[in-house]
Design a protein around this motif. Structure first.
Motif, short mmCIF file in Angstrom:
data_model
loop_
_atom_site.label_atom_id
_atom_site.label_comp_id
_atom_site.label_asym_id
_atom_site.label_seq_id
_atom_site.Cartn_x
_atom_site.Cartn_y
_atom_site.Cartn_z
N LEU A 75 0.86 -1.22 0.07
CA LEU A 75 0.15 -0.02 0.01
C LEU A 75 0.85 1.29 -0.06
CD1 LEU A 75 -2.66 -0.97 2.38
CD2 LEU A 75 -2.95 -0.91 -0.19
N LEU A 76 1.96 1.29 0.84
CA LEU A 76 2.66 2.46 0.80
C LEU A 76 3.40 2.55 -0.59
CD1 LEU A 76 4.51 1.87 4.33
CD2 LEU A 76 3.00 3.78 3.65
N LEU A 77 3.85 1.39 -1.12
CA LEU A 77 4.45 1.63 -2.56
C LEU A 77 3.37 2.27 -3.40
CD1 LEU A 77 6.75 0.90 -4.48
CD2 LEU A 77 5.60 -1.33 -4.74
N LEU A 78 2.33 1.59 -3.47
CA LEU A 78 1.18 2.31 -4.28
C LEU A 78 1.00 3.68 -4.14
CD1 LEU A 78 -1.81 -0.45 -4.40
CD2 LEU A 78 -0.37 0.30 -6.40
N ASP A 79 0.98 4.18 -2.83
CA ASP A 79 0.80 5.48 -2.48
C ASP A 79 1.86 6.58 -3.13
OD1 ASP A 79 -1.96 5.27 -1.47
OD2 ASP A 79 -0.73 5.20 0.51
N SER A 80 2.90 5.86 -3.05
CA SER A 80 4.28 6.77 -3.47
C SER A 80 4.59 6.55 -4.95
CB SER A 80 5.64 6.03 -2.86
OG SER A 80 5.78 4.83 -3.23
N TRP A 81 3.81 5.62 -5.77
CA TRP A 81 4.00 5.44 -7.42
C TRP A 81 3.53 6.77 -8.03
CZ3 TRP A 81 7.17 2.44 -9.72
CH2 TRP A 81 7.26 2.50 -10.97
N SER A 82 4.15 7.46 -8.61
CA SER A 82 3.52 8.70 -9.31
C SER A 82 3.88 8.55 -10.82
CB SER A 82 4.21 9.93 -8.60
OG SER A 82 5.75 9.95 -8.88
N HIS A 83 4.59 7.48 -11.25
CA HIS A 83 4.78 7.26 -12.54
C HIS A 83 3.68 7.05 -13.57
CE1 HIS A 83 8.92 7.66 -11.42
NE2 HIS A 83 8.59 6.57 -10.19
N GLY A 84 2.65 6.35 -12.92
CA GLY A 84 1.57 5.99 -13.65
C GLY A 84 0.62 5.21 -12.89
N PRO A 85 -0.52 5.03 -13.26
CA PRO A 85 -1.55 3.86 -12.65
C PRO A 85 -1.11 2.88 -12.15
CG PRO A 85 -2.33 4.64 -15.00
CD PRO A 85 -1.06 4.95 -14.86
N ALA A 86 -1.53 2.44 -11.04
CA ALA A 86 -0.82 1.11 -10.54
C ALA A 86 -2.08 0.43 -9.71
CB ALA A 86 0.46 1.32 -9.71
N ALA A 87 -2.35 -0.91 -9.72
CA ALA A 87 -3.17 -1.39 -8.85
C ALA A 87 -2.92 -2.93 -8.28
CB ALA A 87 -4.59 -1.69 -9.66
N VAL A 88 -3.48 -3.41 -7.59
CA VAL A 88 -3.28 -4.82 -6.95
C VAL A 88 -4.45 -5.41 -7.25
CG1 VAL A 88 -2.70 -6.26 -5.17
CG2 VAL A 88 -1.41 -3.89 -5.04
N LEU A 89 -4.50 -6.56 -7.97
CA LEU A 89 -5.48 -7.37 -8.21
C LEU A 89 -5.43 -8.71 -7.59
CD1 LEU A 89 -5.62 -7.06 -12.24
CD2 LEU A 89 -6.68 -5.47 -10.44
N ASN A 90 -6.63 -9.25 -7.16
CA ASN A 90 -6.72 -10.74 -6.49
C ASN A 90 -6.58 -11.66 -7.94
OD1 ASN A 90 -9.22 -10.86 -7.28
ND2 ASN A 90 -9.94 -11.02 -5.33
N ARG A 91 -6.79 -12.98 -7.47
CA ARG A 91 -6.66 -13.93 -8.58
C ARG A 91 -7.89 -13.92 -9.42
NH1 ARG A 91 -9.26 -18.95 -6.32
NH2 ARG A 91 -9.75 -18.52 -4.32
N ARG A 92 -9.13 -13.41 -9.08
CA ARG A 92 -10.23 -13.17 -9.67
C ARG A 92 -10.15 -11.78 -10.36
NH1 ARG A 92 -11.68 -14.68 -4.77
NH2 ARG A 92 -12.26 -12.74 -4.15
N THR A 93 -9.28 -10.97 -10.49
CA THR A 93 -9.04 -9.80 -11.06
C THR A 93 -9.89 -8.71 -10.40
OG1 THR A 93 -10.39 -10.22 -12.77
CG2 THR A 93 -8.15 -10.80 -13.26
N ASP A 94 -10.04 -8.71 -9.18
CA ASP A 94 -10.96 -7.86 -8.41
C ASP A 94 -9.83 -6.68 -8.08
OD1 ASP A 94 -13.32 -9.27 -8.39
OD2 ASP A 94 -12.66 -10.32 -6.68
N VAL A 95 -10.09 -5.56 -8.04
CA VAL A 95 -8.95 -4.46 -7.52
C VAL A 95 -9.20 -4.43 -6.10
CG1 VAL A 95 -8.53 -2.00 -7.67
CG2 VAL A 95 -9.38 -3.21 -9.71
#
Length: 101
Positions: A68-88
């Protein structure tokens, strides 16, 4: 058909939706595919690993705090974490729809 399992069951196995095939089913598939002893054992190991991986309910639904910290700091482009069912499960601000319209 040759392994004595339905097409539906075999399809679920291939797609990973059947999580705990029996040893008898795995042996039948190994026989039909003419697997040698080493390949047959590998098939059994893969099936056991998959069953163990999904036994813990909700484990794949939780995003670790460092991610979550990495996602918050990522400013280069869109980023998301998905589960095995591709839920965000989590996403950064750049991946959210823009409120401009």
């Amino acid at each position: 058909m040759l392994a004595g399992v339905s097409v539906d069951y075999y399809t679920r196995l291939e797609q990973g939706r059947e999580r705990r095939p029996s040893d008898q089913v795995l042996d039948a598939l190994a026989r039909v595919f003419h697997l040698d002893a080493e390949a047959s054992e590998h098939l059994h190991q893969l099936a056991r690993a998959r069953a163990r991986r999904y036994e813990v309910d909700g484990q794949d639904e939780q995003v670790k705090s460092h991610v979550l910290l990495l996602l918050d700091s990522w400013s280069h482009g869109p980023a998301a974490v998905l589960n095995r069912r591709t839920d965000v499960l989590a996403q950064n601000a750049l991946s959210l729809p823009s409120s401009k319209g």
